[in-house]
Design an enzyme around this catalytic site. Sequence first.
Site, PDB file in Angstrom:
ATOM      1  CE  LYS A   1      35.535  42.978  38.496  1.00  0.00           C
ATOM      2  NZ  LYS A   1      35.874  41.721  37.814  1.00  0.00           N
TER       3      LYS A   1
ATOM      4  CB  SER B   1      36.261  39.181  35.860  1.00  0.00           C
ATOM      5  OG  SER B   1      35.816  40.424  35.373  1.00  0.00           O
TER       6      SER B   1
END
Length: 341
Positions: free
Chosen positions: A283, A238
């Site tokens: 996140k 990611s």
Amino acid sequence: MNRRILTLFAALIPIVVLGVGGSMVTVPFVALGPGPTVNTLGEVQDKQVVDVRGVPLDPTSGHLNMTTVSVRDGLSIFEAFGFWLSGEHGLVPRAEVYPPNKSREEIDRSNQQDFSDSESNAEMAVMRYLHLPTAVLVRKVTEDGPAKDALRVGDQFVSVNGAPINAPKDVVGAVSAQPPGSQVAIVVLRDNQEQTVSVALGARPGDPGKGYLGINTGEGARQPMQVTFNLADIGGPSAGLMFSLALIDKLTPGELDGGKFVAGTGTIDQEGKVGPIGGIQYKMIAARDAGAETFLVPAGNCNEARARTPDGLRLVKVDNLEGAVKSLDDLNAGRDVVGCG
């Protein structure tokens, strides 16, 4: 008096049992939460996170932070309950993160390979976006493989036994055409100097009649440019988008982040397409806690992100690398950008 003492002990026993059990018995869940966030324009352990050499670089400032998800395993009943109450963590079945049919070592290796692939994909996506020349590079050398003493990560292929190398498949073709035990002459560029090395081929696993070097190859920047990503102990794919943006910021005039604090996430392929990731809510929390004002969200994560956006964090929808750069340029110019609303 004896009855009172016995009654007291009888009442305390369940409490003691609950306390011991709650602190020692583990649950089949892991806790997911905000993980470390790293500025891809900055340094880690005195090394540039995205280190570019051999070409002029443009000054950068501000933040282009990659974000991660923390995973806490081996939770006691009390610990699991505490994470559930925190509001910043979530509990998921352990089998979703650590499949029972795979060892912890296999999972870690897979995560590390995904991270390595995100680095090489980011480099290649930027080369194509900026229309820069590319070459076939050594990406990995197996520790016990035939080429362990001859080739190095970052070597740029020129030829194998005189055959020019223009794509990774050319290396496979030239090596597979030779039987195990053959000596092959490999010409590489190493630190901008052409060198010839000789390797005695091994037997290819699964096809022992063909030669084998024991390396992984990939396409990337052509020398004299050299790109190195210096971020260890992080797995998964990611970080690709933020690595790409940091590399573009260093290679092009101006500042993509406008000197401000931008964070984000997303996989990237070699064509620059941005893909969705897991744990977007954690996140975003990590980014906002670190001081981010803007968060780049893969289009595939927009619905989830919109429902859990931390206060004060602007979401920007991203489909591909070109769109991410344009959105940052628009933000810096005060123009409207597409969010996740």
